[in-house]
Design a protein around this motif. Structure first.
Motif, short mmCIF file in Angstrom:
data_model
loop_
_atom_site.label_atom_id
_atom_site.label_comp_id
_atom_site.label_asym_id
_atom_site.label_seq_id
_atom_site.Cartn_x
_atom_site.Cartn_y
_atom_site.Cartn_z
N VAL A 10 23.33 40.75 38.94
CA VAL A 10 24.05 40.32 40.15
C VAL A 10 23.19 39.31 40.91
N ARG A 11 23.85 38.26 41.38
CA ARG A 11 23.14 37.28 42.20
C ARG A 11 23.81 37.20 43.57
N VAL A 12 23.00 37.36 44.60
CA VAL A 12 23.52 37.28 45.97
C VAL A 12 23.03 35.96 46.55
N ARG A 13 23.96 35.09 46.96
CA ARG A 13 23.51 33.79 47.48
C ARG A 13 23.15 33.91 48.96
N PRO A 14 22.45 32.91 49.52
CA PRO A 14 22.13 32.99 50.96
C PRO A 14 23.38 32.84 51.80
N LEU A 15 23.32 33.36 53.00
CA LEU A 15 24.42 33.20 53.96
C LEU A 15 24.48 31.71 54.34
N GLY A 98 32.82 36.09 39.78
CA GLY A 98 32.70 36.32 41.22
C GLY A 98 33.79 35.63 42.01
N ALA A 99 33.84 35.95 43.29
CA ALA A 99 34.89 35.38 44.15
C ALA A 99 34.62 33.90 44.38
N THR A 100 35.62 33.22 44.88
CA THR A 100 35.44 31.79 45.15
C THR A 100 34.34 31.59 46.20
N GLY A 101 33.51 30.60 45.96
CA GLY A 101 32.43 30.28 46.90
C GLY A 101 31.22 31.18 46.80
N GLY A 103 28.96 31.27 44.36
CA GLY A 103 27.77 30.66 43.75
C GLY A 103 27.77 30.55 42.23
N LYS A 104 28.93 30.71 41.58
CA LYS A 104 28.99 30.67 40.10
C LYS A 104 28.60 29.29 39.56
N THR A 105 29.23 28.27 40.15
CA THR A 105 28.95 26.92 39.66
C THR A 105 27.49 26.55 39.95
N PHE A 106 26.99 27.00 41.07
CA PHE A 106 25.59 26.73 41.40
C PHE A 106 24.68 27.32 40.32
N THR A 107 24.98 28.55 39.89
CA THR A 107 24.14 29.18 38.87
C THR A 107 24.33 28.50 37.50
N ALA A 202 37.90 28.16 51.36
CA ALA A 202 36.79 29.05 51.04
C ALA A 202 35.60 28.31 50.43
N ASN A 203 35.84 27.14 49.85
CA ASN A 203 34.75 26.42 49.19
C ASN A 203 35.09 24.94 49.11
N LYS A 204 34.17 24.11 49.63
CA LYS A 204 34.44 22.67 49.69
C LYS A 204 34.57 22.07 48.29
N THR A 205 33.85 22.62 47.35
CA THR A 205 33.92 22.10 45.98
C THR A 205 34.34 23.22 45.05
N SER A 206 35.54 23.73 45.29
CA SER A 206 35.97 24.89 44.51
C SER A 206 36.39 24.47 43.10
N SER A 207 35.86 25.16 42.08
CA SER A 207 36.26 24.87 40.70
C SER A 207 37.59 25.56 40.48
N ARG A 208 38.59 24.78 40.14
CA ARG A 208 39.92 25.35 39.97
C ARG A 208 40.17 25.75 38.52
N LEU A 232 33.34 30.64 35.32
CA LEU A 232 34.73 31.01 35.59
C LEU A 232 35.18 30.46 36.94
N ALA A 233 36.48 30.23 37.06
CA ALA A 233 37.01 29.86 38.37
C ALA A 233 36.92 31.12 39.24
N GLY A 234 36.88 30.94 40.55
CA GLY A 234 36.68 32.10 41.42
C GLY A 234 37.95 32.89 41.64
N1 LIG Z 1 21.78 30.70 45.19
C1 LIG Z 1 22.20 29.70 45.99
N2 LIG Z 1 21.31 29.06 46.78
C2 LIG Z 1 21.72 28.07 47.59
N3 LIG Z 1 23.00 27.64 47.71
C3 LIG Z 1 23.92 28.26 46.96
C4 LIG Z 1 23.58 29.31 46.06
N4 LIG Z 1 24.69 29.72 45.46
C5 LIG Z 1 25.68 28.95 45.94
N5 LIG Z 1 25.23 28.08 46.83
C6 LIG Z 1 26.06 27.09 47.58
O1 LIG Z 1 27.25 27.75 47.98
C7 LIG Z 1 28.39 26.91 47.83
C8 LIG Z 1 29.45 27.56 46.92
O2 LIG Z 1 28.89 27.75 45.65
P1 LIG Z 1 29.68 27.45 44.29
O3 LIG Z 1 30.50 26.21 44.40
O4 LIG Z 1 28.69 27.53 43.22
O5 LIG Z 1 30.65 28.70 44.28
P2 LIG Z 1 31.68 29.14 43.13
O6 LIG Z 1 31.53 30.59 42.98
O7 LIG Z 1 31.48 28.33 41.93
O8 LIG Z 1 33.06 28.80 43.82
P3 LIG Z 1 34.50 28.48 43.13
O9 LIG Z 1 34.89 29.67 42.36
O10 LIG Z 1 35.40 28.25 44.29
O11 LIG Z 1 34.29 27.28 42.32
C9 LIG Z 1 27.88 25.61 47.28
O12 LIG Z 1 27.71 24.71 48.31
C10 LIG Z 1 26.54 25.98 46.68
O13 LIG Z 1 25.64 24.89 46.68
#
Ligand SMILES: Nc1ncnc2c1ncn2[C@@H]1O[C@H](COP(=O)(O)OP(=O)(O)OP(=O)(O)O)[C@@H](O)[C@H]1O
Length: 677
Positions: A10-15, A98-101, A103-107, A202-208, A232-234
C-alpha cells in the motif's frame, strides 16, 4: 508447481494543497513497514449515536509506504524482486489500484524528475539481461471497454482473442523493439502522450483509461518471459467527481471494469467460490493469467490520507487485504529452445553417439567388447584394415594397439564431420531467420503498396502525411529486403558448399569404417545431421504459420467489427447523419479487411523465401508439403469477401474476385483515415 500469494503493498501519498484548503485532515497513518492505521473521521465528530462504533482499523500488507517514501523505495522493496523472476523466465504483472487521484499514475509512470516503476523496472531489467535477449514493448489502453494501441494511434480499435490454449491475445497490437533504455523512455513518453487523460474535480490529470505496458523478453526467437505493468484508471464516486456527460459515462465504464476486477478478486480470495468470472470486462480477461494464474503478481494499492476520501480509502484497503488471499501458481516459461522435448531427445542421441564414438576410436576397446583379441596391421594401407578386417583373421598374440592411420583418420574425419554439421546447423538457423524477416516484410509491403496505389488512384495528386509515411516505411523495407536477399545468397552458397563437403566426408568415412560399430557411427552421424536440418525446417514452417495465423487473427477481429457495423446499418434505425457516419466506418473496416487479407491471398510470392535449402518435412511420405498447405490456406482466404451494403441491404459480389478489383476499391476508396496493416 508451488502456490504463491499475491504480493500486496500500500502506498499513501502526501496530503495535497487542495485537500488542506478544504480543511481535510490525515486519516491514514503508516505504523511501520507493513501496517497501516485507518481512522474514521467520525471519531472526531462527537456523534453520541455512533459513539460505540469502532473508529479505527489496522491493516497489514507485505509492505506499506508513506508520504516520505520515494519511487526507488517502492521499486526496491516490491518490484525489484519481480524483475529477478522475469529474468529467470517467469511472467509477472504489477498493477496499481486505487481511487481517482490517489497516486497510481505517479507510481507507475511518474514524472520526468521522479520516473515511476515502468521506467525503473525496465531499467533494472536491462541491467540484468545480456545480449542474447531481445526486448519488445507493447503499450495499450482500455478506454470505455475499447482497446487502443498507444504506440500506433492509427491502428483503430483492437479486439481480444482467446486461442485454443486459453491464452489471451490482442491481434494487431504493435510491438516495438527496444534495443536500449533511451528508446524505452522515448516509447513510454510517446505512449503516455496518447493516453486518454482529462481534468476532473477529483484529479487535474485524471487517467480515464487503464494503461497496460507489456515487456516481452525474447531469446532465440521464442518468448522467454512477459512483464505487464498496469496503471489502472481510478475508481470513482460520481458525487465526488461531479462528473457529467462523457466523464460520467467514462466513469461508469471505468467502474464497471473495476467492479469486474473486484469480483474476480473476491472470487479468488473466497475459500468457497469455485467459479471465477473473468469474462465481464476486457481488463479482467487480460489479467486472467495474472490473477489466480501462472504469473507472479504484485498489487500496489494507493490511498490518499485525506479525511474527505475516507470511504474510498476504506474500500481500497479492504480490497487490498482481500487480494492478499489470492494465490497464483507461478510457472517458468519453457526454455527458449522452442522444442525442449526435441532438444532432450537430441541430447540423448548425442550422448549415445558420443559413447559409441569414444568406444569405436579405441580398437582395443571394440575388440575387447567383441570378445576378440586385438590385431596388428599395416599402418600404411588404411583401407586394407576394413577390407581385410583382422576380426575375421586368425588372432595374433600381440597386445600392441593399432592406433595407426586407419583408426586416427576415421576419428579425424568423424570430428570434421561433427564440426561441419554444427556449422551447417547454424547456417540453416540463419537462413530461417532471414526467411522469416523477409516473409513478414513482404506481407507488410503487399498491403502497403496496395493502399498507396488505391490512394493515388482515388486522390491523384493529393498528398497525405500517412501515405507519405507509408511510402517511406515501404522504401526502408525494400532496402532491407535487398540486404536480406544478399545475405541469403551468401548463406545458401555456404550451405551448398557445406553439404558437398559433408557428403565427401561421409563417403570417406564409409569406406574407412572397419567395423559394424564404425559403420553404425557414420549412419548415426548422418541421421543426426538430417534430423537437425528437418527440425529447423519444422521450426521455420511453424514460424511462418505463426505469422499467417497472426494476420488471420487480426482479419477475423476486423471481420467481427465489420459484422457489428453491418448489423447496425441493416437494422436501419438510424438518422441520416448517423447512417452516413456508420457507412464511412463500414467502408474503412471493409478496406482494412481487404488490405489486411491481401498478403494471405498472395502467399505464393512470399512463400518462396521459405523453401530454399530447408528440407521439406515428410516429403517422401506423400504428406502435404508446406507450400501446398499454404496454397490451400490462401485459396480459402481468397474466397472470403465482404458484401457491399447499399440502402441498408447486403449485396454479395457475383464472384469472389469482384470484391478485390480496383473498381471496388474506388467504390470504397481509402479514406483520410488510412487502414492499419
Ligand atoms: N507519492 C506522491 N508524492 C507526491 N505527489 C504525489 C504522490 N502520489 C501522487 N501525487 C500527486 O497527486 C496527484 C494525483 O496523482 P495521480 O494522477 O497519480 O493519481 P491517480 O491515482 O493516477 O488518479 P486517476 O485515477 O484519476 O488517474 C498528482 O498531482 C500527483 O503528482
Amino acid at each position: 508447481m508451488q502456490k504463491q500469494q499475491l504480493t500486496v503493498v500500500v502506498r499513501v501519498r502526501p496530503l495535497n494543497s487542495a485537500e488542506k484548503a478544504r480543511k481535510a485532515f490525515q486519516c491514514v497513518f503508516p505504523l511501520d513497514k507493513k501496517r497501516v492505521l485507518l481512522v474514521d473521521p467520525e471519531k472526531f465528530e462527537n456523534n453520541i449515536l455512533r459513539q460505540n462504533r469502532q473508529h479505527e482499523r489496522k491493516f497489514e500488507f507485505d509492505a506499506t509506504f508513506g508520504a516520505v517514501s520515494n519511487q526507488e523505495d517502492v521499486h526496491e522493496t516490491t518490484t525489484g524482486p519481480i524483475i529477478d523472476s522475469v529474468v529467470q523466465g517467469f511472467n509477472a504483472t504489477v498493477f496499481a489500484y486505487g481511487a481517482t487521484g490517489s497516486g497510481k499514475t505517479f507510481t507507475m509512470i511518474g514524472t520526468k524528475e521522479r520516473p515511476g516503476l515502468m521506467t525503473l523496472m525496465t531499467k533494472a531489467l536491462y541491467e540484468k539481461l545480456d545480449g542474447q535477449y531481445q526486448v519488445l514493448l507493447s503499450y495499450m489502453e482500455i478506454y470505455n471497454e475499447i482497446i487502443r494501441d498507444l504506440l500506433n494511434p492509427t491502428g483503430g480499435d483492437l479486439e481480444l482473442l482467446e486461442d485454443e490454449r486459453g491464452n489471451i491475445r490482442v491481434p494487431g497490437l504493435s510491438s516495438v523493439k527496444a534495443p536500449n533504455l533511451s528508446r524505452i523512455m522515448q516509447i513510454l513518453q510517446e505512449g503516455n502522450l496518447r493516453r486518454t487523460q482529462e481534468a476532473t474535480m477529483a484529479n487535474k490529470t485524471s487517467s480515464r483509461s487503464h494503461a497496460l505496458l507489456q515487456v516481452m523478453i525474447v531469446k532465440n526467437q521464442s518468448l522467454h518471459s512477459k512483464l505487464f505493468m498496469i496503471d489502472l484508471a481510478g475508481s470513482e464516486r460520481a458525487s465526488n467527481t461531479q462528473n457529467r456527460g462523457i466523464r460520467l459515462k467514462e466513469g461508469a465504464a471505468i467502474n464497471r471494469s473495476l467492479l469486474a476486477l473486484g469480483n474476480v478478486i473476491n472470487s479468488l480470495a473466497s475459500k468457497t467460490t469455485k467459479y471465477v468470472n473473468y469474462r465481464d470486462s476486457k481488463l479482467t480477461r487480460l489479467l486472467k493469467d495474472s490473477l489466480g494464474g501462472t504469473a507472479k503478481t504484485c498489487m500496489i494499492a494507493h490511498v490518499t490520507p485525506s479525511s474527505s476520501n475516507f470511504e474510498e480509502t476504506y474500500n481500497t484497503l479492504m480490497y487490498a487485504s482481500r487480494a492478499m488471499n489470492i494465490t497464483n501458481k507461478p510457472v517458468r516459461n519453457r526454455p527458449a529452445s522452442a522444442d525442449q522435448v526435441y532438444a532432450e531427445a537430441m541430447n540423448a542421441i548425442r550422448k549415445e553417439m558420443g559413447s559409441q564414438i569414444k568406444n569405436s576410436s579405441s580398437i582395443s576397446g571394440l575388440a575387447a567388447r567383441n570378445g576378440l583379441p586385438e590385431r596388428t596391421g599395416s599402418r600404411s594401407r588404411p583401407k586394407s584394415i576394413s577390407r581385410n578386417s583382422s576380426l575375421t583373421r586368425a588372432p595374433a598374440a600381440s597386445t600392441t594397439i593399432d592406433r595407426g592411420r586407419g583408426g586416427s583418420l576415421f576419428t579425424q574425419l568423424k570430428e570434421q564431420y561433427m564440426t561441419l554439421s554444427d556449422k551447417q546447423r547454424k547456417l540453416r538457423e540463419k537462413l530461417m531467420a532471414i526467411n522469416q524477416e523477409a516473409y513478414s516484410l513482404e506481407m507488410s509491403l503487399i498491403s502497403k503498396n496496395a493502399i498507396i496505389n488505391a490512394w493515388e488512384k482515388a486522390h491523384q495528386d493529393k498528398t497525405n502525411d500517412s501515405v507519405e509515411r507509408l511510402k517511406q516505411d515501404g522504401e526502408l523495407q525494400r532496402v532491407r529486403l535487398v540486404e536480406l536477399s544478399d545475405q541469403r545468397t551468401k548463406v545458401e552458397k555456404a550451405l551448398r558448399k557445406g553439404d558437398e563437403n559433408a557428403s565427401g566426408l561421409e563417403s570417406r568415412m564409409r569406406s574407412l569404417a572397419a567395423t559394424n560399430e564404425q559403420r553404425e557411427v557414420v549412419k548415426l552421424m548422418v541421421k543426426m545431421a538430417e534430423i537437425e536440418a528437418q527440425k529447423i525446417s519444422a521450426l521455420s514452417d511453424l514460424a511462418i504459420k505463426g505469422l499467417i495465423m497472426d494476420r488471420t487473427d487480426t482479419s477475423i477481429a476486423k471481420l467481427q467489427k465489420y459484422e457489428l457495423v453491418a448489423d447496425r446499418l441493416i437494422d436501419g434505425k438510424l438518422d441520416e447523419a448517423d447512417r452516413k457516419k456508420l457507412e464511412e466506418e463500414y467502408r474503412l473496416i471493409k478496406n482494412q479487411f481487404h488490405y489486411h487479407l491481401l498478403p494471405l491471398k498472395n502467399i505464393q510470392t512470399t512463400v518462396s523465401w521459405n523453401s530454399m535449402l530447408l528440407p521439406k518435412i515428410n516429403n517422401n511420405n506423400n504428406t502435404i508439403i508446406m507450400e501446398e498447405r499454404l496454397n490451400s490456406a490462401s485459396k480459402k482466404k481468397s474466397e472470403i469477401s465482404l458484401p457491399i451494403i447499399a440502402n441498408g441491404r447486403e449485396k454479395y459480389p457475383t464472384s469472389s474476385a469482384e470484391s478485390t478489383t480496383d473498381d471496388d476499391r474506388v467504390n470504397s476508396p481509402v479514406t483520410e483515415r488510412l487502414p492499419n496493416i
